[in-house]
Design a protein around this motif. Structure first.
Motif: not given
Length: 588
Positions: A194, A197, A199, A477-478, A481
């Motif tokens: 996560a 990525k 964010i 949230k990551q 998913g």
């Protein structure tokens, strides 16, 4: 005659206090009375007087005693509080301690810092906040230290710096008691993925690692037991016990003494600016401790209270509105985001009812050019207990198998709960210019010498604070998913929609105050890099008050490391060479 009377007579003969419910054997052994302390001081003046037996004062005193290779120093520790607990509260089989027993806020000031939220500002007891702290002990990152003196940066990075202290308090051990669980392994993989990525538009996580917890989860060397969760009280108790054995309980031969319920009211100086006596209130009675020409004083009674003494009695601060004042007052801004994520989204199967499903991590990041970090704790909670959070499952003594089985039973079959506790530093202001221009400061109460504090976030602070919220939600949230895999905790209940209001900690409730007596060069700072006031020959400061900037990490590891450095500097100034750190075998 019954056994009660026999034991009572024995206690009376030994001088140990016998209360209605308990025998105060530890407090009686390690603490001394004013009469005993004063007699020892009149026989031979104490070489070092430490004001405050909290996180940093108790540790500094213990290091002075242990590292005094001459075995000649006489050290006195003063604390306004009483002896309360012998170790960290999490090391005791207690369900909780009553509020209002040792906690108090002895200063006044302005909102938002002085609010009902931070009534529990200081723990007035031997060990202070070290008896209650959460135990997270991260190092400051190079970015955090960018504007610190170069010699301090080198010291912290050396074998005598962070590594020494972290080994001692357990925070550089692998957290095997957590990391071996399947929960940890799956979350570790998910968090690292996560963090790679995008964010947030303004912030990003750049490091995810094991939680640096000050708990000795395994032995540092074969042949001894783990130390459990760190507190300075444990170190001080053991050092005083050693001194008592070596001195055969003779006050004139003592080298480390502790006087509780002794509040420092004032410090007197001579024409050379040396502190020559300490005015005290011992159990409410006025006393004066006379110092020798070579006595050193260490202020370690918390940032606000040490600054109060410096303002009222040590000629520190610039005049503003008729009273002395210092700036660069800082604390940490915090937030708390609690979510629960479907086990299936994390690759977890049904809960293992024989395993305590707990995981803890640190995640570090940067926003608007400044550092922040998250203390991340995850746990499988019980379905039937709504008020539980993952914090309830970390580093607490579980005394028996029945309690352990109860703790691990009834794990929620669908969800893992995760807390993101964010911490970020406030802006510093080390200007020594006009005092009226300082936004955040400590001064004296009008007409008295009680501290008056002013502390509020700047616009830049609020930007960083808001970024903490964005990144925590983004990480959650990551991990999930999909929106169907996440719920948010609001008002002790779960909801599918993201909360509209962030859960910000009140300013001051994280209890990480620092900065007012910051170290650096002469004419550019208050203290030198050993913590000594530039203009005073015999007064030092231990604790985060000397931090030039606060950094994003909890101040405990850095403050302890610098307190030991201050102790060593005092030894060296007296011609005593402290020992160098030795290589240690890996933990068992």
């Amino acid at each position: 005659m019954g056994i009660y009377r026999t034991l009572a007579d024995q206690l009376k003969a030994s001088g140990i206090q016998d209360t209605t419910f308990s025998i105060d054997a530890i407090g009686n052994r390690i603490c001394s009375s004013w009469e005993t302390v004063n007699a020892a001081n009149e026989s031979q003046r104490f070489d070092v007087v430490v004001v405050g037996a909290g996180m940093f004062g108790a540790y500094c005193a213990e290091k002075l005693f242990r590292r005094d290779t001459s075995k000649k120093l006489k050290i006195l520790v003063l604390d306004a509080g009483a002896f309360f607990l012998p170790t960290h509260v999490n090391n005791l089989p207690l369900g909780g301690m009553p509020d209002g027993v040792v906690w108090a806020r002895p200063w006044t000031g302005e909102a938002p810092f002085v609010t009902d939220g931070n009534k529990r500002a200081l723990a007035f007891c031997i060990g202070g906040r070290s008896l209650f702290w959460a135990g997270w002990s991260p190092e400051l990152m190079p970015d955090d230290l960018a504007r610190w003196p170069a010699d301090i940066r080198r010291f912290l990075a050396s074998a005598e710096g962070y590594d020494y202290t972290a080994t001692e308090i357990g925070s550089n051990q692998t957290t095997d008691f957590i990391a071996k669980t399947d929960t940890y392994k799956k979350l570790d993989k998910a968090l690292r993925a996560a963090a790679k990525k995008k964010i947030s538009d303004v912030a990003q996580i750049d490091l995810v690692g094991e939680a640096p917890l000050a708990v000795m989860g395994s032995r540092p060397t074969p042949g001894i037991f783990p130390f459990d969760q760190y507190s300075s009280a444990t170190f001080l108790i053991d050092a005083i016990s050693q001194d008592l054995r070596e001195s055969k309980d003779q006050p004139r031969d003592r080298h480390l003494m502790l006087l509780p319920r002794a509040e420092v009211i004032g410090l007197k100086r001579d024409d050379k600016q040396a502190v020559t006596s300490v005015d005290l209130e011992v159990r409410g009675d006025a006393k004066t401790l006379r110092l020798g020409p070579n006595t050193t004083v260490i202020l370690a009674n918390g940032t606000v209270e040490a600054t109060r003494l410096a303002l009222a009695h040590l000629d520190i601060g610039r005049q503003a509105s008729g009273r002395p004042k210092v700036g660069n007052f800082m604390t940490h801004m915090g937030n708390s985001t609690i979510v629960r994520i479907r086990r299936s989204a994390l690759g977890l199967g049904k809960p293992n009812q024989s395993e305590n499903e707990v995981a803890a991590f640190i995640a570090r990041g940067k926003a608007y050019g400044r550092r922040f970090h998250y203390q991340i704790v995850a746990a499988s909670l019980r379905e039937d207990v709504k008020q539980q959070t993952p914090w309830d499952f970390v580093m607490r003594l579980t005394p028996d198998i029945d309690q352990l089985d109860k703790l691990m039973s009834g794990h929620d079959p669908q969800w893992i709960s995760v807390v993101f506790r964010g911490i970020a530093e406030m802006e510093d202001d080390r200007s020594l210019g006009a005092a009226d221009a300082w936004r955040n400061s400590i001064s004296l109460e009008q007409g008295g010498d009680r501290a008056y504090v002013k502390l509020s976030p700047s616009p830049n602070d609020n930007l960083l604070w808001n970024a903490l919220d964005d990144v925590a939600i983004g990480l959650a949230k990551q991990l999930a998913g999909s929106p169907k895999n996440i719920q948010y905790r609001v008002n002790n209940d779960w909801q599918a929609t993201q909360p509209t209001e962030p859960d910000h900690s009140d300013i001051g409730t994280i209890y990480h105050e620092g900065g007012t007596l910051f170290m650096g060069k002469v004419k550019e700072s208050i203290t030198d890099t050993n913590g000594k006031f530039h203009h005073l020959p015999n007064v030092y400061v231990a604790g985060p008050a000397v931090f030039p900037t606060l950094g994003s990490a909890n101040p405990s590891l850095t403050g302890l490391t610098l307190a030991r450095r201050t102790g060593d500097a005092i030894l060296v100034a007296r011609g005593i060479k402290p020992p160098k750190p030795r290589r240690r075998p890996p933990a068992a």
